[in-house]
Design an enzyme around this catalytic site. Structure first.
Site, mmCIF file in Angstrom:
data_model
loop_
_atom_site.group_PDB
_atom_site.id
_atom_site.type_symbol
_atom_site.label_atom_id
_atom_site.label_comp_id
_atom_site.label_asym_id
_atom_site.label_seq_id
_atom_site.Cartn_x
_atom_site.Cartn_y
_atom_site.Cartn_z
ATOM 1 N N HIS A 169 0.838 -1.211 0.000
ATOM 2 C CA HIS A 169 0.000 0.000 0.000
ATOM 3 C C HIS A 169 0.871 1.257 0.000
ATOM 4 O O HIS A 169 0.671 2.166 -0.804
ATOM 5 C CB HIS A 169 -0.920 -0.017 1.237
ATOM 6 C CG HIS A 169 -1.733 1.228 1.419
ATOM 7 N ND1 HIS A 169 -3.085 1.289 1.138
ATOM 8 C CD2 HIS A 169 -1.392 2.480 1.834
ATOM 9 C CE1 HIS A 169 -3.528 2.521 1.372
ATOM 10 N NE2 HIS A 169 -2.519 3.256 1.806
ATOM 11 N N GLU A 170 1.836 1.280 0.912
ATOM 12 C CA GLU A 170 2.659 2.488 1.050
ATOM 13 C C GLU A 170 3.527 2.727 -0.187
ATOM 14 O O GLU A 170 3.639 3.848 -0.668
ATOM 15 C CB GLU A 170 3.514 2.404 2.314
ATOM 16 C CG GLU A 170 2.704 2.360 3.601
ATOM 17 C CD GLU A 170 1.709 3.509 3.734
ATOM 18 O OE1 GLU A 170 1.904 4.579 3.143
ATOM 19 O OE2 GLU A 170 0.698 3.313 4.433
ATOM 20 N N HIS A 173 1.770 4.330 -3.026
ATOM 21 C CA HIS A 173 1.658 5.800 -2.985
ATOM 22 C C HIS A 173 2.808 6.418 -3.782
ATOM 23 O O HIS A 173 2.655 7.460 -4.419
ATOM 24 C CB HIS A 173 1.669 6.324 -1.549
ATOM 25 C CG HIS A 173 0.327 6.256 -0.886
ATOM 26 N ND1 HIS A 173 -0.812 6.799 -1.441
ATOM 27 C CD2 HIS A 173 -0.062 5.707 0.287
ATOM 28 C CE1 HIS A 173 -1.838 6.590 -0.642
ATOM 29 N NE2 HIS A 173 -1.412 5.921 0.421
ATOM 30 N N GLU A 193 -5.977 6.633 -2.494
ATOM 31 C CA GLU A 193 -6.002 5.608 -1.445
ATOM 32 C C GLU A 193 -6.385 4.242 -2.006
ATOM 33 O O GLU A 193 -5.817 3.218 -1.642
ATOM 34 C CB GLU A 193 -7.011 6.009 -0.362
ATOM 35 C CG GLU A 193 -6.414 6.706 0.823
ATOM 36 C CD GLU A 193 -5.287 5.906 1.456
ATOM 37 O OE1 GLU A 193 -5.516 4.752 1.830
ATOM 38 O OE2 GLU A 193 -4.175 6.429 1.559
ATOM 39 N N HIS A 265 -9.269 7.848 3.124
ATOM 40 C CA HIS A 265 -9.297 6.461 3.607
ATOM 41 C C HIS A 265 -10.726 5.916 3.621
ATOM 42 O O HIS A 265 -10.926 4.715 3.751
ATOM 43 C CB HIS A 265 -8.716 6.355 5.020
ATOM 44 C CG HIS A 265 -7.247 6.625 5.087
ATOM 45 N ND1 HIS A 265 -6.736 7.856 5.418
ATOM 46 C CD2 HIS A 265 -6.182 5.833 4.846
ATOM 47 C CE1 HIS A 265 -5.420 7.802 5.410
ATOM 48 N NE2 HIS A 265 -5.053 6.594 5.055
HETATM 49 ZN ZN LIG Z 1 -2.554 5.325 2.044
#
Ligand SMILES: [Zn+2]
Length: 343
Positions: A169-170, A173, A193, A265
């Protein structure tokens, strides 16, 4: 402008814990502190996003070589970044260090093998991570330049490197930073997100060699501590059931439920469900069916900081038809996914 917070745990979840009368004073204080700290990373991220935009416009093409370098730093529970560099992270006796190194390297392999991408910027960028950030810090984040992982307080959350979906996930980004450059508010924020959840979940499924139909589609399942589990939470978010009571941060399910000013989120719920629904209907492995459609749009649409969800839906429908054929199973699955959430 509301800048990317890019951490896995939304502020309001931490703030809710911070005033929970059933928790100890220490746990509350720590949750409150973790929530406040994230604000201070905003200016760094904005500068790094601008730099990425400049590089995108002036980039020479690079060739696909071996995996990029993966570097690991230990903050030793302090907040000075990046911390002390670890010389041989693969063989380090600290499991947090060796795990983070191994999974980050797997993520680079995932990008290279599945999507023919050379690191997150497609130019071989070194993937840099700092572990043991802060004392019992309840979050993980991408600061525009590197990954930062907290240890968790051991009660609400455990070591954030335990979630391969968190790592995916990170770093996704970072992928968005070097492609669409989506903002972090309103619909572009929700898309930002969601793209991170889609790639985080795909990476977790790829590591476990799971089919889309048998995967659990949970985000943050592996980082919940015992206090969270004792309250019957099993995840942070559920891409297959965004509004479920088992989610620490339940989300809107349908596009019509999205209201202006919501935290990204939460607004990521409908596009998450669209992706999950499409992958399940298409069957097989998510990264071999619908994943490439999402990737195609992310990497071919140019810099689109204000992209709306309906624009993204239209582009993925078109990409699915281009890649697989107009009446193909994948094109029908993508259409069904968006239809389910009202887009
Ligand atoms: Zn995030």
């Amino acid at each position: 402008m509301y800048q990317c917070q890019c951490q896995i745990i939304p502020d309001d979840v931490l703030k809710r814990w911070a005033c929970d009368p059933a928790l100890s004073e220490d746990l509350c204080k720590n949750a409150d502190y973790s929530a406040k700290l994230s604000k201070h990373f905003r200016s760094i991220r904005l500068e790094n996003k601008r730099l990425a935009g400049f590089l995108l416009e002036n980039h020479a093409l690079t060739t696909l070589t071996e995996n990029p370098e993966v570097t690991l730093f230990d903050c030793r529970q302090t907040q000075s970044l990046p911390g002390t560099q670890i010389k041989d992270p693969f063989n380090d006796e600290d499991p947090t260090v060796s795990r983070t190194y191994t999974e980050t390297d797997h993520l680079a392999t995932f990008l290279r093998k599945v999507f023919k991408r050379n690191s997150i910027d497609n130019a071989g960028m070194t993937l840099m991570s700092s572990v043991h950030y802060g004392k019992k810090y309840n979050n993980a984040m991408w600061n525009g330049l590197q990954m930062i992982y907290g240890d968790g307080d051991g009660e609400l959350f455990v070591d954030f490197t335990l979630g391969t979906d968190v790592i995916g996930h990170e770093l996704a980004h970072g992928l968005t930073q070097y492609t669409l450059q989506l903002d972090y508010d309103e619909e572009p924020g929700g898309l930002n997100e969601s793209i991170s959840d889609c790639f985080g979940s795909m990476f977790r499924q790829w590591r476990l060699n799971q089919d889309a139909t048998t995967a659990d589609w949970l985000i943050g399942h592996d980082i919940l501590g015992k206090t969270s589990r004792n309250r019957s939470f099993t995840c942070l978010r559920d891409m297959a059931d965004p509004g479920g009571k088992h989610c620490l941060a339940p989300q809107p399910v349908h596009f019509s439920e999205i209201k202006s000013g919501m935290d990204p989120h939460y607004t990521s719920g409908p596009p998450n469900l669209a992706f999950c629904t499409a992958c399940r209907q298409a069957g097989g492995k998510s990264w071999e069916t619908v994943g490439p459609v999402w990737y195609h749009v992310i990497t071919n649409a140019g810099q689109r900081p204000r992209m709306s969800m309906s624009e993204f839906a239209t582009e993925t429908r078109q990409a699915a038809s281009e890649l697989y054929g107009k009446e193909s199973a994948v094109a029908n699955a993508v259409h069904a996914g968006w239809q389910k959430v009202g887009l």
